[in-house]
Write an enzyme that holds these catalytic residues in place. Structure first.
Site, mmCIF file in Angstrom:
data_model
loop_
_atom_site.group_PDB
_atom_site.id
_atom_site.type_symbol
_atom_site.label_atom_id
_atom_site.label_comp_id
_atom_site.label_asym_id
_atom_site.label_seq_id
_atom_site.Cartn_x
_atom_site.Cartn_y
_atom_site.Cartn_z
ATOM 1 C CG ASP A 60 -1.638 0.870 1.472
ATOM 2 O OD1 ASP A 60 -3.013 0.725 1.406
ATOM 3 O OD2 ASP A 60 -1.783 1.965 0.567
ATOM 4 C CB ILE A 98 0.021 -0.921 -7.615
ATOM 5 C CG1 ILE A 98 -1.143 -0.238 -7.974
ATOM 6 C CG2 ILE A 98 -0.570 -1.806 -6.131
ATOM 7 C CD1 ILE A 98 -2.268 -0.059 -7.913
ATOM 8 C CD GLU A 150 -5.976 8.408 -5.597
ATOM 9 O OE1 GLU A 150 -6.518 8.936 -5.130
ATOM 10 O OE2 GLU A 150 -5.263 8.208 -5.292
ATOM 11 C CB THR A 155 -16.567 0.122 -9.072
ATOM 12 O OG1 THR A 155 -17.528 0.964 -8.879
ATOM 13 C CG2 THR A 155 -15.777 0.444 -10.052
ATOM 14 C CD GLU A 180 -19.374 4.907 -8.892
ATOM 15 O OE1 GLU A 180 -18.652 5.783 -9.758
ATOM 16 O OE2 GLU A 180 -19.529 5.090 -7.844
ATOM 17 C CB SER A 197 -9.622 4.808 -13.972
ATOM 18 O OG SER A 197 -9.973 5.003 -13.575
ATOM 19 C CE LYS A 198 -11.678 -0.956 -9.692
ATOM 20 N NZ LYS A 198 -10.781 -0.782 -8.697
ATOM 21 N N PRO A 252 -24.875 18.044 3.341
ATOM 22 C CG PRO A 252 -22.520 17.676 2.739
ATOM 23 C CD PRO A 252 -22.825 17.010 3.640
ATOM 24 C CE1 TYR A 278 -22.200 16.492 -3.224
ATOM 25 C CE2 TYR A 278 -21.757 14.922 -4.227
ATOM 26 C CZ TYR A 278 -21.252 15.790 -3.617
ATOM 27 O OH TYR A 278 -19.934 15.459 -3.185
ATOM 28 N NE ARG A 301 -24.482 6.398 -6.834
ATOM 29 C CZ ARG A 301 -25.327 6.909 -7.191
ATOM 30 N NH1 ARG A 301 -25.951 6.925 -7.751
ATOM 31 N NH2 ARG A 301 -24.282 7.665 -8.670
ATOM 32 C CG HIS A 310 -25.142 12.205 -9.550
ATOM 33 N ND1 HIS A 310 -24.903 13.427 -8.075
ATOM 34 C CD2 HIS A 310 -23.840 11.477 -9.069
ATOM 35 C CE1 HIS A 310 -25.322 12.154 -6.792
ATOM 36 N NE2 HIS A 310 -24.530 10.872 -7.724
HETATM 37 P P1 NAD Z 1 -9.521 3.157 -0.225
HETATM 38 O O1 NAD Z 1 -9.167 4.436 -1.254
HETATM 39 O O2 NAD Z 1 -10.520 3.238 0.965
HETATM 40 O O3 NAD Z 1 -8.318 2.302 -0.094
HETATM 41 C C1 NAD Z 1 -7.362 2.764 -1.102
HETATM 42 C C2 NAD Z 1 -6.633 2.005 -1.130
HETATM 43 O O4 NAD Z 1 -5.402 1.947 -2.242
HETATM 44 C C3 NAD Z 1 -5.290 3.383 0.299
HETATM 45 O O5 NAD Z 1 -4.993 2.130 1.295
HETATM 46 C C4 NAD Z 1 -4.443 3.465 -1.169
HETATM 47 O O6 NAD Z 1 -3.013 4.046 0.505
HETATM 48 C C5 NAD Z 1 -3.786 2.988 -1.674
HETATM 49 N N1 NAD Z 1 -3.306 2.640 -2.530
HETATM 50 C C6 NAD Z 1 -4.034 3.972 -3.329
HETATM 51 N N2 NAD Z 1 -2.879 3.989 -4.177
HETATM 52 C C7 NAD Z 1 -1.655 3.181 -4.714
HETATM 53 C C8 NAD Z 1 -0.866 2.745 -4.992
HETATM 54 N N3 NAD Z 1 -0.460 3.534 -6.306
HETATM 55 N N4 NAD Z 1 -0.005 1.770 -4.577
HETATM 56 C C9 NAD Z 1 -0.054 1.459 -3.754
HETATM 57 N N5 NAD Z 1 -1.722 1.267 -3.224
HETATM 58 C C10 NAD Z 1 -2.158 1.972 -3.402
HETATM 59 O O7 NAD Z 1 -10.725 2.590 -1.370
HETATM 60 P P2 NAD Z 1 -11.980 1.439 -1.227
HETATM 61 O O8 NAD Z 1 -13.186 1.690 -1.038
HETATM 62 O O9 NAD Z 1 -11.314 0.487 0.329
HETATM 63 O O10 NAD Z 1 -12.196 0.679 -2.428
HETATM 64 C C11 NAD Z 1 -11.403 -0.353 -2.698
HETATM 65 C C12 NAD Z 1 -11.171 -1.183 -3.541
HETATM 66 O O11 NAD Z 1 -12.474 -1.749 -4.662
HETATM 67 C C13 NAD Z 1 -10.605 0.196 -4.992
HETATM 68 O O12 NAD Z 1 -10.564 -0.518 -6.468
HETATM 69 C C14 NAD Z 1 -12.515 0.107 -5.881
HETATM 70 O O13 NAD Z 1 -12.406 0.783 -6.646
HETATM 71 C C15 NAD Z 1 -13.064 -1.010 -5.204
HETATM 72 N N6 NAD Z 1 -14.910 -0.673 -4.965
HETATM 73 C C16 NAD Z 1 -14.883 0.241 -4.014
HETATM 74 C C17 NAD Z 1 -16.195 0.368 -3.637
HETATM 75 C C18 NAD Z 1 -17.134 1.001 -2.617
HETATM 76 O O14 NAD Z 1 -17.659 1.316 -1.932
HETATM 77 N N7 NAD Z 1 -15.683 1.952 -1.772
HETATM 78 C C19 NAD Z 1 -17.220 -0.500 -4.062
HETATM 79 C C20 NAD Z 1 -16.636 -0.947 -5.365
HETATM 80 C C21 NAD Z 1 -15.668 -1.054 -5.696
HETATM 81 O O1 DAU Z 2 -21.310 2.229 -6.535
HETATM 82 C C1 DAU Z 2 -18.964 1.846 -6.173
HETATM 83 C C2 DAU Z 2 -18.821 3.195 -5.580
HETATM 84 O O2 DAU Z 2 -19.115 3.955 -4.836
HETATM 85 C C3 DAU Z 2 -17.317 2.391 -5.635
HETATM 86 O O3 DAU Z 2 -16.581 1.673 -6.637
HETATM 87 C C4 DAU Z 2 -16.704 3.677 -5.092
HETATM 88 O O4 DAU Z 2 -15.288 3.610 -4.897
HETATM 89 C C5 DAU Z 2 -17.545 4.183 -4.049
HETATM 90 O O5 DAU Z 2 -16.573 5.734 -3.525
HETATM 91 C C6 DAU Z 2 -18.851 4.977 -4.160
HETATM 92 O O6 DAU Z 2 -19.133 6.056 -5.297
HETATM 93 P P1 DAU Z 2 -19.866 6.795 -5.197
HETATM 94 O O7 DAU Z 2 -19.937 8.085 -6.078
HETATM 95 O O8 DAU Z 2 -21.487 5.943 -5.143
HETATM 96 O O9 DAU Z 2 -19.955 6.870 -3.733
HETATM 97 P P2 DAU Z 2 -20.194 8.375 -2.951
HETATM 98 O O10 DAU Z 2 -20.396 7.795 -0.824
HETATM 99 O O11 DAU Z 2 -19.060 9.500 -2.854
HETATM 100 O O12 DAU Z 2 -21.650 9.180 -2.903
HETATM 101 C C7 DAU Z 2 -22.937 8.282 -2.774
HETATM 102 C C8 DAU Z 2 -24.103 8.929 -3.444
HETATM 103 O O13 DAU Z 2 -24.045 10.204 -2.733
HETATM 104 C C9 DAU Z 2 -23.452 9.670 -4.832
HETATM 105 O O14 DAU Z 2 -25.192 9.605 -5.607
HETATM 106 C C10 DAU Z 2 -23.481 10.350 -4.386
HETATM 107 C C11 DAU Z 2 -24.047 11.622 -2.666
HETATM 108 N N1 DAU Z 2 -23.585 11.963 -2.732
HETATM 109 C C12 DAU Z 2 -21.863 12.107 -2.337
HETATM 110 C C13 DAU Z 2 -21.188 12.587 -0.805
HETATM 111 C C14 DAU Z 2 -20.012 12.709 -0.735
HETATM 112 C C15 DAU Z 2 -24.572 13.530 -1.873
HETATM 113 O O15 DAU Z 2 -25.130 13.832 -2.853
HETATM 114 N N2 DAU Z 2 -23.008 14.291 -0.567
HETATM 115 C C16 DAU Z 2 -21.840 14.106 -0.592
HETATM 116 O O16 DAU Z 2 -21.550 14.882 0.335
#
Ligand code: NAD
Ligand code: DAU
Length: 357
Positions: A34, A61, A85, A135, A137, A164-165, A216, A218, A225, A296
């Protein structure tokens, strides 16, 4: 799974997965690579069940030599790739790092795995697998009446993050088709639960509501979701890496599709119950509608029949029970929240990018 490389294990889902894997597989050694970006913290890994079977490597990575060294030293047989990211809003403010980490980083990992597992096949460990965590998305946005995303739904990403994903998913599949790399992919919906960085909707709303700050939403707050408790996601990934068919993709989701407004109202209702005498009671009075996120996506929903029928997985947590667990965790971990926000310069990032709030 003797030697498992987890990338991004200091982030939200990765740290929950490492804890889960340690409990499920007492024999496995875990190496966590990481880069400790703003989203990663070693604070997330202080309570591992078996720290003696865990090695942390701080590194990127995108750096071939770093990954090569890990494969050489630890005879890696399984990669579970979380590092990315992950925040859509940040991808709008600055897409460059998303291209670098999510696309170039995934490519670099694939190249090392190809070198050790395909090119030098005779020296490779048995039963290798590269699991890519992706994801929902990548599929784009649904209209209200559209059926949920299936594994066969065409890709149609909207944001630099999801593009990017999507690109990384295509690369992973290309390495399977072209070089025979043993891969699986999961595409999962929105996760929530312990250790999520407070830029994401649910922890942000819990944090702001308990501090009496605006919540907040949006646009009109009617975006939908499909919410999944993080431990359920970890279990789904575990099912796929232990039982999933190589070359296959599995959709993962929570079968929970409230609007953003409904989910924030649920958080407010639970906080009203916990803090009846709070000056912010009723907490929903803190809800503020703000400028919408550009591009969005309106609605996501996952069809999870395949992982259910083929591997027997389904989510265990309901939205109500998962939200209560999450709120309890944040209320009990105020010092974690302050530390990760401060270390990440989160307040400054908000001020720079959201002057209007
Ligand atoms: P996060 O942002 O909480 O964590 C990402 C981690 O990756 C961090 O620890 C960061 O330090 C590390 N990282 C970033 N760039 C790096 C690099 N260049 N080299 C090594 N490490 C690096 O993310 P998360 O929410 O835990 O998501 C993890 C994975 O799951 C991601 O691939 C995301 O696309 C996927 N995902 C997330 C969600 C969600 O709702 N959070 C849903 C579906 C899929
Ligand atoms: O669907 C899976 C994805 O979910 C993952 O791949 C992403 O890594 C993860 O970040 C998440 O993306 P979202 O954009 O859906 O998550 P976020 O929590 O940012 O937003 C969830 C919803 O809430 C989205 O419709 C935007 C809205 N939102 C978000 C924030 C931060 C608001 O209305 N207000 C806010 O301040």
């Amino acid at each position: 799974m003797d030697n498992v490389l987890v990338t991004g294990g200091a982030g939200f889902i990765g740290c929950n997965f490492i804890r889960y894997l340690q409990e499920q597989c007492p024999q496995s050694k875990i190496i966590n690579l990481d880069a400790l970006t703003y989203a990663g913290s070693t604070e997330n890994l202080t309570d591992l069940p078996s720290p003696e079977r865990y090695t942390f490597v701080e590194g990127d990575i995108c750096q071939y030599s770093t990954i090569e060294k890990i494969f050489q030293e630890h005879k890696i047989d399984t990669v579970v790739h979380f590092a990315a990211e992950s925040h859509v809003d940040r991808s709008i403010h600055g897409p460059g790092q998303f291209i670098q980490t999510n696309i170039v980083g995934t490519f670099t990992l694939l190249e090392v795995a190809r070198h050790f597992w395909i090119t030098k096949k005779e020296e490779a460990p048995q039963n290798t697998r590269f699991h890519h965590v992706s994801t929902d998305e990548v599929f784009g946005s649904l209209e209200p009446e559209d059926p949920a995303f299936q594994e066969t739904t065409s890709y149609d990403p909207s944001s630099p993050y999801s593009a990017s994903k999507a690109s990384s998913d295509h690369l992973v599949r290309a390495y399977s088709h072209t070089y025979g790399l043993p891969i699986t992919i999961t595409n999962c919906s929105n996760n929530y639960g312990p250790n999520q960085f407070p830029e994401k909707l649910i922890p942000l709303m819990i944090m702001n509501a308990t501090q009496g700050k605006p919540l907040p939403l949006y646009g009109d707050g009617q975006q939908v979701r499909d919410w999944l408790y993080v431990e359920d996601h970890c279990e789904a990934i575990f099912c796929v890496i232990t039982k999933g068919k190589l070359g296959e993709t599995y959709n993962v989701g929570g079968d929970n599709q409230p609007s953003n407004r409904e989910i924030v109202q649920s958080i407010c209702r639970i906080l009203d119950e916990y803090f009846p005498n709070s000056p912010s009671h009723p907490h929903k009075s803190l809800i503020t509608f703000v400028k919408d996120r550009p591009g969005h996506d309106r609605r996501y929903a996952m069809n999870i029949d395949k992982i259910h029928q083929d591997l027997g997985w389904q989510p265990r947590e309901s939205l109500e029970s998962g939200l209560r667990k999450t709120i309890d965790w944040y209320l009990n971990n105020g010092s974690w929240l302050s530390k990760v926000s401060q270390d990440a310069g989160y307040e400054q990032w908000l001020q720079k990018n959201y002057k209007e709030r």
